[in-house]
Scaffold this active site. Structure first.
Site, PDB file in Angstrom:
ATOM      1  N   HIS A 143     -42.653  91.104  47.972  1.00  0.00           N
ATOM      2  CA  HIS A 143     -42.302  89.690  48.124  1.00  0.00           C
ATOM      3  C   HIS A 143     -40.825  89.475  47.767  1.00  0.00           C
ATOM      4  CE1 HIS A 143     -42.615  85.307  47.936  1.00  0.00           C
ATOM      5  NE2 HIS A 143     -42.097  85.342  46.722  1.00  0.00           N
ATOM      6  N   ARG A 152     -30.667  86.007  50.838  1.00  0.00           N
ATOM      7  CA  ARG A 152     -29.421  86.782  50.636  1.00  0.00           C
ATOM      8  C   ARG A 152     -29.504  88.079  51.442  1.00  0.00           C
ATOM      9  NH1 ARG A 152     -31.547  85.449  45.860  1.00  0.00           N
ATOM     10  NH2 ARG A 152     -32.483  87.515  45.818  1.00  0.00           N
ATOM     11  N   GLU A 208     -48.282  80.074  48.016  1.00  0.00           N
ATOM     12  CA  GLU A 208     -48.054  81.422  47.508  1.00  0.00           C
ATOM     13  C   GLU A 208     -49.367  81.960  46.978  1.00  0.00           C
ATOM     14  OE1 GLU A 208     -44.752  81.174  44.689  1.00  0.00           O
ATOM     15  OE2 GLU A 208     -43.337  81.522  46.348  1.00  0.00           O
ATOM     16  N   LYS A 262     -41.302  73.481  43.132  1.00  0.00           N
ATOM     17  CA  LYS A 262     -42.544  74.096  42.668  1.00  0.00           C
ATOM     18  C   LYS A 262     -43.400  73.157  41.826  1.00  0.00           C
ATOM     19  CE  LYS A 262     -41.498  78.475  43.789  1.00  0.00           C
ATOM     20  NZ  LYS A 262     -42.381  79.421  44.465  1.00  0.00           N
ATOM     21  N   THR A 364     -46.031  85.707  43.950  1.00  0.00           N
ATOM     22  CA  THR A 364     -46.673  85.944  45.244  1.00  0.00           C
ATOM     23  C   THR A 364     -47.009  87.418  45.409  1.00  0.00           C
ATOM     24  OG1 THR A 364     -45.251  84.210  46.089  1.00  0.00           O
ATOM     25  CG2 THR A 364     -46.413  85.540  47.717  1.00  0.00           C
TER      26      THR A 364
HETATM   27 MN    MN Z   1     -44.781  81.547  42.585  1.00  0.00          MN
END
Ligand code: MN
Length: 441
Positions: A143, A152, A208, A262, A364
């Site tokens: 992940h 990136r 996730e 989140k 995740t």
């Molecule tokens: Mn997470």
């Protein structure tokens, strides 16, 4: 380390627990907090057996068990399991053994305990404990690599990844139990083509697939948990959907990490499968050749020999237009680059205290193959290649009315298969939540 409660030949007088494919055979015995659906009863602890819930408050009132097992049972009569989680593994184990013996085929307790069963289809759940703090890790290197490459391209995996079990402090107040519904979050969003951010509903809403790790006794401030002690602080595991707003995240995450991308919702499955039930499914924890070995404080013989969990994690999307569960991925917790024990030890190495019922997210859990990606961000290559659902629809990110369902199980030759049940949660349109009375309209 295995004991009579793990014997794959055990059967229960609760006949649904003996069916092939049940998540809850007598070898599992996971804990939740429940009450009769739609009632104003008080919530209390329960244990899953087949398609039933054993009401632990009802069992406790009979006074069936003795000593530590009865003490542990009494701690499960509250609407939060924190007191039981704080008691530690001897107490957890004593109660598990007593429950296993009295739920077995031929047990003399059958006539008494039968009156303490309720059908799982007739109950509703709440969070199994008061979660004081929630910390989310980033333990899948697959992940980290895939997402790093999207954010990136020239520098996907940051230099600390293979040395530090990276995490951030999540938000406990917005964690809900399976069935959670929440409005699509709004926030600041800046597209790469724009000079300045705008404000509006998230357009890249994602899930996730994670494992939740519930903390047992925990530690005093200033007294780290060593890697040799850390297994004693794993009460059990559950399924965790760590909802993520990718467009909000991309703009806000540097330099301090995830924040509002989140904290609007995270959803856990109602059942916690105990560390003891998971013992048959522990596996070697290894690193690819050439990778650095963990520093000494994150390394132990047991962690190398059995630090990993072989736990399959399946994910499904259900759209508002159909009732079909469309499978989008399947992965396994055994791919994690850091173990649960290492997360606990690292979390406390600076003296930080963990408390009973604290929740750690694994991050995740993507595996090495493309179909093992635990988020839409990865499955769609950053929203560029839509996922085709088996009902014919396509998704890059989630639409209003979509539900995400996660299921997990452990399966291995020589052991009885055990499951985690499921976690399901649904995204509603922005603004559909009425903050004045908490109702959904
Ligand atoms: Mn997470």
């Amino acid at each position: 380390m295995l004991n009579e409660t793990h014997d794959p030949s055990l059967t229960s007088w609760v006949t649904s627990a003996n069916e092939d494919g049940t998540d809850f055979p007598i070898q599992n015995l996971p804990f939740a907090v429940f009450r009769m659906a739609g009632s104003d009863e008080y919530y209390r602890g329960g244990v899953a057996i087949g398609d039933q819930v054993l009401d632990l408050a009802a069992v406790a009132s009979i006074g069936l068990f003795k000593g530590l097992a009865q003490d542990a049972l009494n701690a499960c009569t509250h609407e939060e399991l924190n007191e039981f989680m704080a008691m530690g593994k001897e107490a957890w184990s004593a109660l598990r053994l007593a429950l296993s013996r009295s739920l077995r085929s031929g047990a003399v307790e059958e006539p008494v305990l039968e009156s303490c069963l309720v059908s799982q289809s007739d109950v509703e759940f709440k969070l199994p404990c008061l979660i004081h703090d929630y910390t989310d890790f980033y333990a899948s290197v697959y992940h980290a690599q895939a997402v790093g490459a999207l954010f990136r391209p020239d520098n996907p995996l940051l230099p600390n990844y293979k040395w530090v079990p990276v995490g951030y402090h999540g938000r406990a107040s917005s964690i809900g139990v399976s069935g959670q519904m929440f409005p699509r979050p709004q926030g600041q969003i800046k597209s790469p083509d724009d000079d300045t951010p705008g404000f509006g509903p998230c357009r890249r809403l994602d899930y996730e697939v994670e494992v939740g790790i519930y903390i047992g006794p925990g530690n005093q401030l200033g007294q780290p948990i060593s890697i040799d002690e850390s297994e004693d602080h794993i009460f059990g595991l559950s399924l965790l959907n760590d909802w993520s707003a990718r467009d909000i995240q991309a703009w806000e995450y540097q330099p301090l990490g995830p924040f509002l991308a989140k904290s609007f919702a995270s959803t856990v499955s109602p059942w916690i499968v105990t560390a003891e039930a998971l013992l048959p499914f522990r596996e070697r924890f290894t690193r690819p050749a050439g990778d650095p070995e963990p520093l000494a404080y994150l390394s132990s013989k047991y962690n190398s020999e059995a630090g990993a969990f072989n736990m399959t994690l399946d994910c499904f999307v259900r759209t508002s237009g159909s009732h079909e569960d469309n499978k989008v991925s399947s992965s396994n917790f055994k791919y994690a680059y850091w173990t649960a024990a290492q997360m606990i030890t690292h979390h406390t190495v600076n003296g930080c205290n963990l408390q009973p019922g604290d929740l750690l997210g694994s991050g995740t859990q993507s595996g090495p193959e493309p179909e093992e990606a635990g988020s839409l961000l990865e499955l769609t290559k950053g929203g560029k290649e839509p996922v085709k659902l088996s009902n014919g629809e396509e998704r890059c990110f989630l639409e209003d009315g979509d539900s995400v369902i996660m299921r997990g199980f452990c399966q291995k030759e020589g052991a009885r298969r055990i499951g985690f049940g499921e976690v399901v949660s649904t995204v509603l349109p922005t603004g559909s939540f009425n903050p004045h009375n908490g109702s959904i309209h």
